[in-house]
Design an enzyme around this catalytic site. Sequence first.
Site, PDB file in Angstrom:
ATOM      1  N   GLY A  51       6.261 -15.804  -6.328  1.00 23.29           N
ATOM      2  CA  GLY A  51       5.033 -16.417  -5.835  1.00 23.29           C
ATOM      3  C   GLY A  51       4.897 -17.822  -6.367  1.00 23.29           C
ATOM      4  O   GLY A  51       5.508 -18.169  -7.384  1.00 23.29           O
ATOM      5  N   CYS A  78      11.115 -13.170 -10.316  1.00 25.96           N
ATOM      6  CA  CYS A  78      10.528 -14.482 -10.581  1.00 25.96           C
ATOM      7  C   CYS A  78       9.072 -14.343 -11.057  1.00 25.96           C
ATOM      8  O   CYS A  78       8.843 -13.888 -12.165  1.00 25.96           O
ATOM      9  CB  CYS A  78      10.660 -15.366  -9.341  1.00 25.96           C
ATOM     10  SG  CYS A  78      10.444 -17.104  -9.716  1.00 25.96           S
ATOM     11  N   TYR A  79       8.095 -14.667 -10.211  1.00 30.73           N
ATOM     12  CA  TYR A  79       6.695 -14.465 -10.606  1.00 30.73           C
ATOM     13  C   TYR A  79       6.474 -13.023 -11.048  1.00 30.73           C
ATOM     14  O   TYR A  79       5.737 -12.755 -11.994  1.00 30.73           O
ATOM     15  CB  TYR A  79       5.766 -14.783  -9.428  1.00 30.73           C
ATOM     16  CG  TYR A  79       4.278 -14.688  -9.746  1.00 30.73           C
ATOM     17  CD1 TYR A  79       3.563 -15.801 -10.177  1.00 30.73           C
ATOM     18  CD2 TYR A  79       3.596 -13.480  -9.601  1.00 30.73           C
ATOM     19  CE1 TYR A  79       2.212 -15.708 -10.472  1.00 30.73           C
ATOM     20  CE2 TYR A  79       2.237 -13.378  -9.891  1.00 30.73           C
ATOM     21  CZ  TYR A  79       1.546 -14.501 -10.324  1.00 30.73           C
ATOM     22  OH  TYR A  79       0.204 -14.404 -10.597  1.00 30.73           O
ATOM     23  N   HIS A 167      16.274 -15.245  -7.664  1.00 31.73           N
ATOM     24  CA  HIS A 167      15.965 -14.535  -6.417  1.00 31.73           C
ATOM     25  C   HIS A 167      17.179 -13.789  -5.863  1.00 31.73           C
ATOM     26  O   HIS A 167      18.046 -14.403  -5.251  1.00 31.73           O
ATOM     27  CB  HIS A 167      15.448 -15.528  -5.373  1.00 31.73           C
ATOM     28  CG  HIS A 167      14.097 -16.071  -5.719  1.00 31.73           C
ATOM     29  ND1 HIS A 167      12.935 -15.444  -5.351  1.00 31.73           N
ATOM     30  CD2 HIS A 167      13.734 -17.158  -6.443  1.00 31.73           C
ATOM     31  CE1 HIS A 167      11.905 -16.115  -5.808  1.00 31.73           C
ATOM     32  NE2 HIS A 167      12.362 -17.171  -6.474  1.00 31.73           N
ATOM     33  N   GLU A 169      17.201 -11.870  -3.389  1.00 33.06           N
ATOM     34  CA  GLU A 169      17.050 -11.632  -1.954  1.00 33.06           C
ATOM     35  C   GLU A 169      17.601 -12.750  -1.078  1.00 33.06           C
ATOM     36  O   GLU A 169      17.783 -12.562   0.118  1.00 33.06           O
ATOM     37  CB  GLU A 169      15.569 -11.383  -1.619  1.00 33.06           C
ATOM     38  CG  GLU A 169      14.634 -12.586  -1.785  1.00 33.06           C
ATOM     39  CD  GLU A 169      14.106 -12.791  -3.202  1.00 33.06           C
ATOM     40  OE1 GLU A 169      14.767 -12.338  -4.156  1.00 33.06           O
ATOM     41  OE2 GLU A 169      13.045 -13.410  -3.365  1.00 33.06           O
ATOM     42  N   ASP A 226      10.372  -8.271  22.786  1.00 36.21           N
ATOM     43  CA  ASP A 226       9.439  -7.348  22.130  1.00 36.21           C
ATOM     44  C   ASP A 226       8.765  -6.395  23.111  1.00 36.21           C
ATOM     45  O   ASP A 226       8.741  -5.182  22.908  1.00 36.21           O
ATOM     46  CB  ASP A 226       8.374  -8.120  21.347  1.00 36.21           C
ATOM     47  CG  ASP A 226       8.998  -9.070  20.345  1.00 36.21           C
ATOM     48  OD1 ASP A 226      10.182  -8.874  20.026  1.00 36.21           O
ATOM     49  OD2 ASP A 226       8.313 -10.008  19.898  1.00 36.21           O
ATOM     50  N   LYS A 367      11.951  -8.805  13.601  1.00 36.87           N
ATOM     51  CA  LYS A 367      12.566  -9.180  14.880  1.00 36.87           C
ATOM     52  C   LYS A 367      14.013  -8.687  15.022  1.00 36.87           C
ATOM     53  O   LYS A 367      14.394  -8.147  16.054  1.00 36.87           O
ATOM     54  CB  LYS A 367      12.540 -10.709  15.015  1.00 36.87           C
ATOM     55  CG  LYS A 367      12.958 -11.216  16.368  1.00 36.87           C
ATOM     56  CD  LYS A 367      11.788 -11.199  17.307  1.00 36.87           C
ATOM     57  CE  LYS A 367      12.168 -11.710  18.673  1.00 36.87           C
ATOM     58  NZ  LYS A 367      10.982 -11.818  19.538  1.00 36.87           N
TER      59      LYS A 367
END
Length: 511
Positions: A51, A78-79, A167, A169, A226, A367
């Site tokens: 964050g 992290c945060y 991070h 990710e 979608d 998506k």
Amino acid sequence: KILILDFGSQYTQLIARRVRELGVYCEIHRPDLPADDIRKYAPRGIILSGGPASVEAPGSPRCDPYVFEAGVPVLGICYGLQLTAKLLGGRIDRGAHREFGSASVEVLTARGPFAEFRPGDQVQVWMSHGDRVDVLPPGFEAIGRSGNSPFAAAAHATKPWYGLQFHPEVVHTPQGKAMLRAFLFNDCKVTGSWTMKGFIDEAVEIIRKQVGEEGRVICGLSGGVDSSVAALLLHRAIGPRLQCIFVDNGVLRQNERAQVEALFVDRFHVPLKTVDARERFLSKLAGVTDPEQKRKIIGREFIAVFEEASRDVQDAGFLAQGTLYPDVIESVSWKGPSVTIKSHHNVGGLPETMKLKLVEPLRELFKDEVRVLGRELGLPEEMVGRQPFPGPGLAIRVLGEVNEKRLDLVRRADAIVQEEILQAGLYREVWQAFAVLLPVQSVGVMGDERTYESTCVLRAVTSVDGMTADWARIPYPILEKISSRITNEVRGINRVVYDISSKPPATIEWE
Ligand code: XMP
């Protein structure tokens, strides 16, 4: 399933994507999700995201202390690591050690997220932080260190609580997925069995339960991915009790209506009602040149036409929408109120007066997961991988006044662009490629004749999410082919220009 608490990082959605790629279901929730809700969710593990705030700043987000009482593994990123340290009695050093970019972390102990490594391994990671942990809370030890962060990775000595200063990710941490996998599979003991096939069965059950034995569902088809996937999923669940409605608003691309009809009616036998509202839209658009005005008119007319068309559907009690997960995530926003650049009217935000209950079978998916689901449901590749097309359609690609004649020009030019980009194998690489008709005429020469005709813009961009974009470096021979085909085949256009602006400062569309 895994719970992700979102402290506002731009990467939070990426954490969820990685976890799901590992076949583990997860949801993102607000950072201060109350203990009761956490209990109800019953996660097998909790991930605290990064964050932008400093945990020392007044009012910065906190999680419920129950996170550390729930008896499940916790991974702070992290945060999330700094918050763990702060809540459990460590100390944070503010600002003095900002670190952005690649760093090398030495593995000290092969535990938790580092379980797949060996002590002494050097792992490349992506750092992006202002504060860092100065003193670990009691019971914690470093399991990895970098030149700048003695506690680049930390773990509780006996409990499955971990923290990473970097991070895992993002793609710039090449072994990040291995770290998440180790945490999920070893510590949280989840199995990685969440697949699209499983999702379909579950979703079908849920739809049947919600809609009941008799209920009928209306679904607005736009021709995009979608709504198409939502319709196919519903059709699988309730068959002919689904009624799709497709509105031809007169600003569609070439053959679009025929394609939708061929696909849904001929191939999938989905009940489909096409409303030909071309005249209605075009008469409302006559003389209008302001882009926002065009959007408003099309949004308003769409709702009116859709409402009328659904009135004819007997006993409809539900309205299906292709809402995706990014639209429903509750999260903290640290940004101020944003300015409206363009008001996007989608098939979303439909008539409240219709008194229909919403069915949103895709509201848990990203998506790219919708595309996988589409393939699984048999949607052809050209639909699954379709480039985005704006709700207001060609109306915002005919700059200035919109009328049949000008729509016809842009439609034919656009069809050539689509054909050539596909032919060149660039359709996937490019985020969007299309033609725009300018309200500008210029002098040309054809044969021995002077011409004074319209100018067409070729717009092609690369982008990850449409938020920022760069102009696509389309090879000259392809540009040449597109240009010469348009000027030769579309009578009324004598000049093609290529847009080389990025977003920002330009936008993808011209209006
Ligand atoms: P811009 O032009 O804002 O476009 O850079 C970003 C993305 O959004 C699409 N777009 C729209 N989509 N209704 C929509 O449904 C709209 O009014 C609209 N305006 C732009 C655009 O095609 C691009 O993918």
